[in-house]
Enzyme design. Structure first.
Site, PDB file in Angstrom:
ATOM      1  N   ASP A   1      46.843  41.625  48.866  1.00 27.22           N
ATOM      2  CA  ASP A   1      45.494  42.165  48.835  1.00 27.22           C
ATOM      3  C   ASP A   1      44.617  40.930  48.788  1.00 27.22           C
ATOM      4  O   ASP A   1      44.562  40.250  47.760  1.00 27.22           O
ATOM      5  CB  ASP A   1      45.259  43.032  47.593  1.00 27.22           C
ATOM      6  CG  ASP A   1      43.868  43.625  47.590  1.00 27.22           C
ATOM      7  OD1 ASP A   1      42.911  42.886  47.925  1.00 27.22           O
ATOM      8  OD2 ASP A   1      43.706  44.808  47.277  1.00 27.22           O
ATOM      9  N   HIS A   2      43.958  40.605  49.877  1.00 22.88           N
ATOM     10  CA  HIS A   2      43.336  39.282  49.941  1.00 22.88           C
ATOM     11  C   HIS A   2      42.207  39.119  48.920  1.00 22.88           C
ATOM     12  O   HIS A   2      41.805  38.006  48.617  1.00 22.88           O
ATOM     13  CB  HIS A   2      42.871  38.946  51.366  1.00 22.88           C
ATOM     14  CG  HIS A   2      41.589  39.596  51.778  1.00 22.88           C
ATOM     15  ND1 HIS A   2      41.515  40.895  52.197  1.00 22.88           N
ATOM     16  CD2 HIS A   2      40.335  39.121  51.835  1.00 22.88           C
ATOM     17  CE1 HIS A   2      40.263  41.177  52.489  1.00 22.88           C
ATOM     18  NE2 HIS A   2      39.513  40.126  52.291  1.00 22.88           N
TER      19      HIS A   2
ATOM     20  N   HIS B   1      41.194  46.949  47.472  1.00 20.75           N
ATOM     21  CA  HIS B   1      40.269  45.950  46.933  1.00 20.75           C
ATOM     22  C   HIS B   1      39.492  46.467  45.718  1.00 20.75           C
ATOM     23  O   HIS B   1      39.385  45.799  44.695  1.00 20.75           O
ATOM     24  CB  HIS B   1      39.266  45.500  48.006  1.00 20.75           C
ATOM     25  CG  HIS B   1      39.910  45.048  49.291  1.00 20.75           C
ATOM     26  ND1 HIS B   1      41.140  44.448  49.330  1.00 20.75           N
ATOM     27  CD2 HIS B   1      39.484  45.101  50.584  1.00 20.75           C
ATOM     28  CE1 HIS B   1      41.443  44.152  50.590  1.00 20.75           C
ATOM     29  NE2 HIS B   1      40.462  44.548  51.364  1.00 20.75           N
TER      30      HIS B   1
HETATM   31  C1  BG6 Z   1      39.735  44.210  54.894  1.00 24.51           C
HETATM   32  C2  BG6 Z   1      39.295  45.480  55.558  1.00 24.51           C
HETATM   33  O1  BG6 Z   1      40.834  44.439  54.061  1.00 24.51           O
HETATM   34  O2  BG6 Z   1      38.674  43.686  54.122  1.00 24.51           O
HETATM   35  C3  BG6 Z   1      38.051  45.253  56.391  1.00 24.51           C
HETATM   36  O3  BG6 Z   1      40.340  45.984  56.362  1.00 24.51           O
HETATM   37  C4  BG6 Z   1      36.975  44.589  55.580  1.00 24.51           C
HETATM   38  O4  BG6 Z   1      37.571  46.484  56.925  1.00 24.51           O
HETATM   39  C5  BG6 Z   1      37.510  43.369  54.864  1.00 24.51           C
HETATM   40  O5  BG6 Z   1      35.919  44.239  56.452  1.00 24.51           O
HETATM   41  C6  BG6 Z   1      36.494  42.794  53.909  1.00 24.51           C
HETATM   42  O6  BG6 Z   1      36.954  41.578  53.418  1.00 24.51           O
HETATM   43  P1  BG6 Z   1      35.952  40.454  52.932  1.00 24.51           P
HETATM   44  O7  BG6 Z   1      36.844  39.356  52.465  1.00 24.51           O
HETATM   45  O8  BG6 Z   1      35.098  40.098  54.108  1.00 24.51           O
HETATM   46  O9  BG6 Z   1      35.156  41.063  51.840  1.00 24.51           O
END
Ligand code: BG6
Length: 514
Positions: free
Chosen positions: A202-203, A265
């Site tokens: 989960d980045h 997230h």
């Molecule tokens: C991803 C989603 O996991 O996270 C995307 O699939 C989203 O739809 C993105 O835009 C948002 O990530 P960040 O790091 O830009 O907040």
């Protein structure tokens, strides 16, 4: 080949990044990173730049190679060229490494792909010195995750070839579409890999400011005593994006904001916000507490879903000075699509610390700006000894953790307005990451790729966490399968549908305007 139990990988989750992870110690051992989906978007946009940054920062071993696997036929040279092109200014360290990268073209579950992969990995071990260590990274469409994991098992690529080396499996999101499919995916993966080998991404957990929630809470004496129902009135978690779905309309039609952002997230940020202090800041300590926190999240009944959850979809409007179309006009989206691009929901956390404190969660695309934050609003003082005229400009105390962009923390409190009268109004004390630290913030993928190579699972999602997160959203998914459930429309560039405002107004509260 089913995984056998004793192996070096089964050793306790030993590395402790948050407690022991001194900057200088964090270097990857020799290893081959096998990327499935190597000709795809994620590899190009995220993985290659993150690896290049790690190489430039001397975090990668000189005995490191990427082996790309993909359906697009590419030669080794073409793959290397792509890995160079993916980076705007490749460092000399990256250029030196890329020369050893290899590519295997083939179907993701075809036997010959994996026969060839085995040969190529042996060649890479011999040529680059990757030492039999492998990190398999599933960056493919999710429908082949289980197939690749199974094929790796069948071809004996799931286990270390000898004592002392490691084989790990990194799995991108989405991890399942719902509880049943996530459990089925776990079963399939566990046929070939032990849980200790599996690193679910989960980045958001790779973001510095998300990790800073732990530092703020557990490295300071002044916040934790008020971090509970006695002092906190309610908490808002916002993950807002100004972008629409872009070229991902086809994918997004099968996902929607609940699966794409809330289940992972948002619930991860919630878990870090509400969890109890772990006894030790290591993988087990933190993940055990996160699971406990998610288990305390009240799972709504179907009736509660209809009252406490708002589902929205954007219509045409203006965002950041640009006129944009509605979701239904996006490429790959049906003209009568009911996919949600916005979710707002109230959840309760039923435990000693949080009983009675509502958590309002919201996420959406095509909102006025990109901002992720946790805002904790505190209860009023028991008795305000000033008149209402004097305190007209006074709002509740609040602590706002700005996760992105403009990373920082703000504390809002009342101060006397200079002058003869005793007027009080809200002011903010502001900490900005950029001003306090000179160090560059690594991208989330840099952190997570290095962790996977080092063997540190702290910032990855354990099977029981995924399961619990799906359980929280399951009733919402069930209710929304009924086409009769309302879909609120909102103008692109607004903060979401009116119904989301009513969700808080009903409780006598308002969304914060970030
Ligand atoms: C991803 C989603 O996991 O996270 C995307 O699939 C989203 O739809 C993105 O835009 C948002 O990530 P960040 O790091 O830009 O907040």
């Amino acid at each position: 080949m089913a995984p056998s139990t004793p192996s070096p990988e089964a050793a306790p989750e030993a590395v402790n990044p948050l407690a022991e992870g001194l900057e200088s110690d964090r270097r990857a051992p020799p290893c081959a990173l096998v990327v499935y989906g190597a000709s795809g978007d994620l590899t190009h946009r995220k993985l290659a730049p993150a690896l290049e940054a790690l190489a430039a920062d001397r975090r990668l071993s000189p005995n490191f190679a990427v082996v790309g696997v993909g359906r697009t036929p590419l030669s080794d040279e073409e793959f290397r060229a792509r890995m160079l092109e993916a980076v705007s200014k490749p460092s000399a360290a990256w250029e030196a490494l890329v020369g050893g990268f290899r590519y295997v073209a083939g179907g993701y579950t075809d036997g010959p792909t994996f026969e060839r992969l085995r040969e190529v990995l042996d060649e890479v071990d011999a040529a680059v010195g990757t030492d039999g260590n492998r990190v398999h990274y599933l960056a493919t469409p999710p429908d082949v995750f289980a197939g690749v994991a199974g094929a790796l098992g069948e071809h004996g690529l799931n286990e270390p070839g000898r004592q002392g080396c490691f084989v790990r499996l990194v799995v991108e999101k989405p991890y399942g579409r719902d509880l049943a499919s996530a459990l089925a995916l776990d079963d399939a993966i566990h046929e070939s890999f032990r849980e200790e080998q599996v690193y679910r991404i989960d980045h958001y957990l790779g973001k510095e400011t998300v990790q800073n929630v732990l530092a703020l809470r557990f490295a300071n004496a002044i916040f934790e005593p008020i971090w509970n129902r006695r002092y906190v009135d309610h908490v808002q978690i916002t993950v807002a994006e100004s972008l629409g779905v872009g070229h991902r309309g086809g994918f997004y039609e099968t996902a929607g904001a609940l699966r794409d952002i809330v289940q992972n997230h948002v619930l991860q940020v919630l878990a870090l916000t509400v969890m109890e202090p772990p006894a030790t800041v290591d993988a087990k300590g933190i993940r055990d507490e996160k699971v406990k926190a998610l288990r305390a999240v009240d799972i709504p009944t179907h009736d509660e879903v209809t009252i406490d959850v708002v589902r929205g979809q954007y219509e045409a409007g203006w965002v950041e000075g640009e006129e944009v179309g509605g979701y239904r006009q996006e490429k790959g989206v049906g003209p009568d699509s009911r996919t949600e691009t916005y979710v707002a929901m109230r959840v309760d956390v039923d435990n000693w610390r949080w009983a009675g404190v509502p958590f309002y969660l919201r996420t959406g695309k095509r909102l006025p700006k990109r901002v992720t934050e946790v805002s904790m609003e505190f209860r009023d003082v028991p008795h305000l000894p000033f008149g209402s005229k004097e305190t007209r400009g006074l709002g509740p105390n609040a602590l706002v953790l700005r996760i992105q962009p403009d990373e920082g923390i703000a504390l809002r409190f009342g101060a006397k307005v200079p002058g003869q009268a005793f007027r009080v109004r809200s002011v903010a004390m502001d900490f900005a990451y950029g001003a306090a630290f000179l160090e560059e913030t690594p991208d989330a993928y840099e952190r997570l790729l290095l962790d996977a190579m080092v063997g540190d699972p702290t910032l990855f999602i354990r099977a029981d966490e995924v399961e619990q997160a799906w359980k929280v959203v399951a009733p919402v998914q069930e209710v929304w399968t009924d086409d009769a459930t309302p879909l609120a429309r909102y103008r692109a560039g607004s903060w979401g549908p009116r119904e989301a405002d009513r969700l808080l107004e009903r409780d006598g509260r308002r969304w914060r305007s970030p």
